[in-house]
Design an enzyme around this catalytic site. Sequence first.
Site, PDB file in Angstrom:
ATOM      1  N   GLU A  98       0.823  -1.071  -0.269  1.00 50.10           N
ATOM      2  CA  GLU A  98       0.001   0.046   0.121  1.00 50.10           C
ATOM      3  C   GLU A  98       0.862   1.220   0.046  1.00 50.10           C
ATOM      4  OE1 GLU A  98      -2.333   1.540  -0.726  1.00 50.10           O
ATOM      5  OE2 GLU A  98      -4.044   1.603   0.756  1.00 50.10           O
ATOM      6  N   ASP A  99       0.262   2.218  -0.689  1.00 53.43           N
ATOM      7  CA  ASP A  99       1.220   3.549  -0.542  1.00 53.43           C
ATOM      8  C   ASP A  99       1.189   4.258   0.565  1.00 53.43           C
ATOM      9  OD1 ASP A  99      -1.407   4.292  -0.708  1.00 53.43           O
ATOM     10  OD2 ASP A  99      -1.285   5.601  -2.463  1.00 53.43           O
ATOM     11  N   ASP A 102      -3.674   6.116   6.000  1.00 53.13           N
ATOM     12  CA  ASP A 102      -4.115   7.314   6.574  1.00 53.13           C
ATOM     13  C   ASP A 102      -5.010   7.041   7.749  1.00 53.13           C
ATOM     14  OD1 ASP A 102      -4.620  10.127   6.850  1.00 53.13           O
ATOM     15  OD2 ASP A 102      -6.055  10.130   5.389  1.00 53.13           O
ATOM     16  N   PHE A 151      -1.144  16.703   3.623  1.00 54.67           N
ATOM     17  CA  PHE A 151      -1.439  15.709   2.700  1.00 54.67           C
ATOM     18  C   PHE A 151      -0.270  15.581   1.513  1.00 54.67           C
ATOM     19  CE2 PHE A 151      -3.398  14.680  -1.786  1.00 54.67           C
ATOM     20  CZ  PHE A 151      -4.249  13.807  -1.132  1.00 54.67           C
ATOM     21  N   ARG A 164       1.832  12.231  -9.065  1.00 58.05           N
ATOM     22  CA  ARG A 164       2.151  10.887  -9.113  1.00 58.05           C
ATOM     23  C   ARG A 164       3.537  10.352  -9.425  1.00 58.05           C
ATOM     24  NH1 ARG A 164      -2.313   7.607  -7.791  1.00 58.05           N
ATOM     25  NH2 ARG A 164      -4.126   8.020  -8.529  1.00 58.05           N
TER      26      ARG A 164
HETATM   27  P1  IMP Z   1      -7.413   5.699   4.323  1.00 60.59           P
HETATM   28  O1  IMP Z   1      -8.425   4.726   4.139  1.00 60.59           O
HETATM   29  O2  IMP Z   1      -7.854   6.762   5.139  1.00 60.59           O
HETATM   30  O3  IMP Z   1      -6.333   4.881   5.226  1.00 60.59           O
HETATM   31  O4  IMP Z   1      -6.731   6.121   3.114  1.00 60.59           O
HETATM   32  C1  IMP Z   1      -5.879   5.323   2.365  1.00 60.59           C
HETATM   33  C2  IMP Z   1      -5.896   5.788   0.805  1.00 60.59           C
HETATM   34  O5  IMP Z   1      -6.182   7.259   0.766  1.00 60.59           O
HETATM   35  C3  IMP Z   1      -4.510   5.842   0.190  1.00 60.59           C
HETATM   36  O6  IMP Z   1      -4.191   4.495  -0.423  1.00 60.59           O
HETATM   37  C4  IMP Z   1      -4.257   6.998  -0.752  1.00 60.59           C
HETATM   38  O7  IMP Z   1      -4.806   6.536  -1.920  1.00 60.59           O
HETATM   39  C5  IMP Z   1      -5.302   7.899  -0.119  1.00 60.59           C
HETATM   40  N1  IMP Z   1      -4.396   8.869   0.865  1.00 60.59           N
HETATM   41  C6  IMP Z   1      -4.373   9.084   1.942  1.00 60.59           C
HETATM   42  N2  IMP Z   1      -3.751  10.077   2.323  1.00 60.59           N
HETATM   43  C7  IMP Z   1      -3.123  10.642   1.159  1.00 60.59           C
HETATM   44  C8  IMP Z   1      -2.113  11.649   1.125  1.00 60.59           C
HETATM   45  O8  IMP Z   1      -1.613  12.189   2.180  1.00 60.59           O
HETATM   46  N3  IMP Z   1      -1.917  12.077  -0.121  1.00 60.59           N
HETATM   47  C9  IMP Z   1      -2.307  11.153  -1.127  1.00 60.59           C
HETATM   48  N4  IMP Z   1      -3.115  10.206  -1.086  1.00 60.59           N
HETATM   49  C10 IMP Z   1      -3.628   9.862   0.211  1.00 60.59           C
END
Ligand code: IMP
Length: 180
Positions: A98-99, A102, A151, A164
């Site tokens: 995963e990237d 959050d 962000f 990206r």
């Molecule tokens: P989560 O479900 O809130 O953990 O969000 C996960 C997904 O939200 C990641 O796989 C990203 O695609 C996107 N995301 C969360 N934070 C960021 C950020 O700071 N920059 C870009 N994408 C983000």
Amino acid sequence: MREDVAKILITEEEIQRRVRELARQIERDYEGKDLLMVGLLKGAVTFMVDLTRAMQRPVAVDFMAVSSYGSSTESSGIVRILKDLDESIEGRHVLIVEDIVDTGLTLRYILEVLRQRGPASLRVCALLNKKERRLVDVPLDYVGFDVPNEFVVGYGLDFRQIYRNLPFIGVLKPEVYARA
Ligand code: IMP
């Protein structure tokens, strides 16, 4: 594109060094086992490519796409599978790549879905961990870097599908977000 970046949080060199370290660690941990690495589209593509290329053992790769944010910067908590895996994971050692984690909502959903398919093991490798924003507890087995509650873009991560292909992780100027 670079003129929109306010500051670089993690340089290209730092990323590449950490990716090599993670590759060594994963190789050690999965020695003697088949390994299927599952990349989450689209954000994890860059990390997935570099990570697998840094590994000197055979790995199988597959990809899955889920929607999480749409095009805003706030998590909706609604997760949908847009593209499922091509292969069965039953009885296999699966490592999700995963990237960024959050709120953790996306990963929690994916872990639930994949666990039901009976893998031999299921672990997570995340490049970035934004701990402060976590809403649900998700186990992260490998983490590249902890990042502050900002962000971030670059190295696979986007803002409205742009940035990206920046080779580093950075934060955009406030006016870029305001403009959108
Ligand atoms: P989560 O479900 O809130 O953990 O969000 C996960 C997904 O939200 C990641 O796989 C990203 O695609 C996107 N995301 C969360 N934070 C960021 C950020 O700071 N920059 C870009 N994408 C983000």
